[in-house]
Design a protein around this motif. Structure first.
Motif, short mmCIF file in Angstrom:
data_model
loop_
_atom_site.label_atom_id
_atom_site.label_comp_id
_atom_site.label_asym_id
_atom_site.label_seq_id
_atom_site.Cartn_x
_atom_site.Cartn_y
_atom_site.Cartn_z
N ALA A 98 23.26 42.59 33.48
CA ALA A 98 23.36 44.05 33.56
C ALA A 98 24.15 44.44 34.80
CB ALA A 98 21.97 44.67 33.59
N GLY A 99 25.00 45.45 34.63
CA GLY A 99 25.87 45.89 35.72
C GLY A 99 27.26 45.31 35.62
N THR A 100 27.47 44.42 34.65
CA THR A 100 28.77 43.81 34.40
C THR A 100 29.30 44.34 33.08
OG1 THR A 100 28.00 41.79 35.48
CG2 THR A 100 30.01 41.62 34.17
N TRP A 101 30.59 44.53 33.01
CA TRP A 101 31.22 45.08 31.81
C TRP A 101 32.32 44.14 31.32
CZ3 TRP A 101 29.41 49.79 29.96
CH2 TRP A 101 28.50 50.44 30.80
N LEU A 102 32.46 44.04 30.02
CA LEU A 102 33.49 43.21 29.40
C LEU A 102 34.50 44.11 28.70
CD1 LEU A 102 34.52 40.38 28.53
CD2 LEU A 102 33.09 40.64 26.49
N LEU A 103 35.76 43.98 29.08
CA LEU A 103 36.82 44.77 28.45
C LEU A 103 37.24 44.08 27.15
CD1 LEU A 103 38.93 47.09 28.57
CD2 LEU A 103 40.44 45.47 29.75
N VAL A 104 37.17 44.80 26.05
CA VAL A 104 37.62 44.28 24.76
C VAL A 104 38.56 45.29 24.11
CG1 VAL A 104 35.58 42.84 24.32
CG2 VAL A 104 35.62 45.20 23.51
N HIS A 105 39.39 44.76 23.24
CA HIS A 105 40.34 45.59 22.51
C HIS A 105 40.10 45.43 21.02
CE1 HIS A 105 42.69 46.27 26.15
NE2 HIS A 105 42.40 45.01 26.45
N HIS A 106 40.64 46.35 20.28
CA HIS A 106 40.55 46.27 18.82
C HIS A 106 41.15 44.95 18.36
CE1 HIS A 106 41.26 47.20 14.59
NE2 HIS A 106 40.30 48.11 14.74
N PRO A 107 40.56 44.29 17.37
CA PRO A 107 41.06 42.99 16.94
C PRO A 107 42.47 43.00 16.36
CG PRO A 107 39.30 43.76 15.51
CD PRO A 107 39.37 44.70 16.67
N SER A 108 43.00 44.16 16.01
CA SER A 108 44.36 44.21 15.47
C SER A 108 45.42 44.23 16.58
CB SER A 108 44.55 45.43 14.56
OG SER A 108 44.45 46.62 15.32
N HIS A 109 44.99 44.15 17.84
CA HIS A 109 45.92 44.13 18.97
C HIS A 109 45.93 42.75 19.62
CE1 HIS A 109 46.47 48.44 18.70
NE2 HIS A 109 45.17 48.56 18.63
N PRO A 110 46.58 41.76 19.00
CA PRO A 110 46.52 40.39 19.52
C PRO A 110 47.19 40.20 20.87
CG PRO A 110 48.12 40.55 17.74
CD PRO A 110 47.42 41.89 17.83
N ALA A 111 48.07 41.09 21.28
CA ALA A 111 48.76 40.94 22.56
C ALA A 111 47.93 41.50 23.72
CB ALA A 111 50.12 41.63 22.51
N ALA A 112 46.80 42.11 23.43
CA ALA A 112 45.95 42.67 24.47
C ALA A 112 45.38 41.55 25.34
CB ALA A 112 44.83 43.49 23.84
N PRO A 113 45.02 41.85 26.59
CA PRO A 113 44.54 40.81 27.49
C PRO A 113 43.35 40.00 26.96
CG PRO A 113 44.98 42.80 28.72
CD PRO A 113 45.15 43.13 27.26
N GLY A 114 42.36 40.62 26.37
CA GLY A 114 41.22 39.87 25.85
C GLY A 114 41.50 39.37 24.45
N ARG A 115 41.51 38.05 24.27
CA ARG A 115 41.77 37.45 22.95
C ARG A 115 40.48 36.88 22.38
NH1 ARG A 115 47.03 34.21 24.89
NH2 ARG A 115 48.33 36.04 25.27
N TRP A 116 40.29 37.08 21.11
CA TRP A 116 39.11 36.55 20.44
C TRP A 116 39.35 35.08 20.09
CZ3 TRP A 116 34.80 39.50 20.14
CH2 TRP A 116 34.95 40.86 20.38
N LEU A 117 38.57 34.16 20.68
CA LEU A 117 38.64 32.75 20.31
C LEU A 117 37.75 32.50 19.09
CD1 LEU A 117 38.48 30.96 23.77
CD2 LEU A 117 40.50 31.55 22.41
N SER A 118 36.71 33.28 18.98
CA SER A 118 35.83 33.23 17.82
C SER A 118 35.39 34.66 17.53
CB SER A 118 34.61 32.35 18.11
OG SER A 118 33.75 32.31 16.99
N TRP A 119 35.51 35.05 16.28
CA TRP A 119 35.23 36.42 15.86
C TRP A 119 33.79 36.57 15.43
CZ3 TRP A 119 39.56 39.61 15.97
CH2 TRP A 119 40.79 38.96 16.11
N PRO A 120 33.15 37.69 15.77
CA PRO A 120 31.79 37.91 15.27
C PRO A 120 31.81 38.11 13.76
CG PRO A 120 32.53 39.80 16.58
CD PRO A 120 33.62 38.78 16.61
#
Length: 150
Positions: A98-120
């Motif tokens: 708690a107190g930590t945040w994870l930046l995520v992007h929509h999965p259709s934006h593959p060039a975004a900094p956060g990349r999904w190695l495994s999808w939920p």
């Protein structure tokens, strides 16, 4: 075109967001997800994650099931984030709470900094923290430059 992976990943992100942040997510498709609410985050270098994946089959480690469980890679800092059950302890791994945040992007934006190695995927599950701890404890240490020359 929206596919099932995008639909389930978007639903997982929306489920992880505080209700007050949903409107902003739907406008920008970028979200800060809070750790400590639905999950904590095991943070490790990509090299550690890759050693775990390679050693899993070579050393006959217990299966670390990743399919359908979220794993995010940030190439800007070479870090992998693995959502795990809240309160989990993994010796040798930094667990963000708690107190930590994870930046995520929509999965259709593959060039975004956060990349999904495994999808939920549904049903929504997390990587088993005990299996991850076992894998971390049994992976070989990284080779040093001196060892590589011999």
């Amino acid at each position: 075109m929206i596919n099932d992976r995008e639909t389930t990943t978007t639903a997982w992100i929306e489920r992880s967001l505080p209700a007050a942040d949903l409107e902003g997510w739907r406008r920008s498709y970028t979200a800060l997800l809070p750790a400590g609410l639905h999950w904590d985050l095991a943070r490790m270098p990509l090299a550690t994650w890759e050693r775990i994946r390679r050693a899993r089959t070579r050393l006959g480690l217990p299966v670390l099931e990743t399919r359908g469980r979220p794993v995010i890679y940030d190439p800007t800092c070479g870090t992998v984030y693995v959502p795990i059950p809240v309160g989990s302890v993994i010796p040798g791994v930094c667990v963000l709470r708690a107190g930590t945040w994870l930046l995520v992007h929509h999965p259709s934006h593959p060039a975004a900094p956060g990349r999904w190695l495994s999808w939920p995927a549904r049903p929504y599950r997390l990587i088993d923290a005990t299996a991850l701890a076992t894998a971390v404890a049994t992976i070989p240490a990284p080779r040093t430059a001196i060892e590589d020359r011999s």
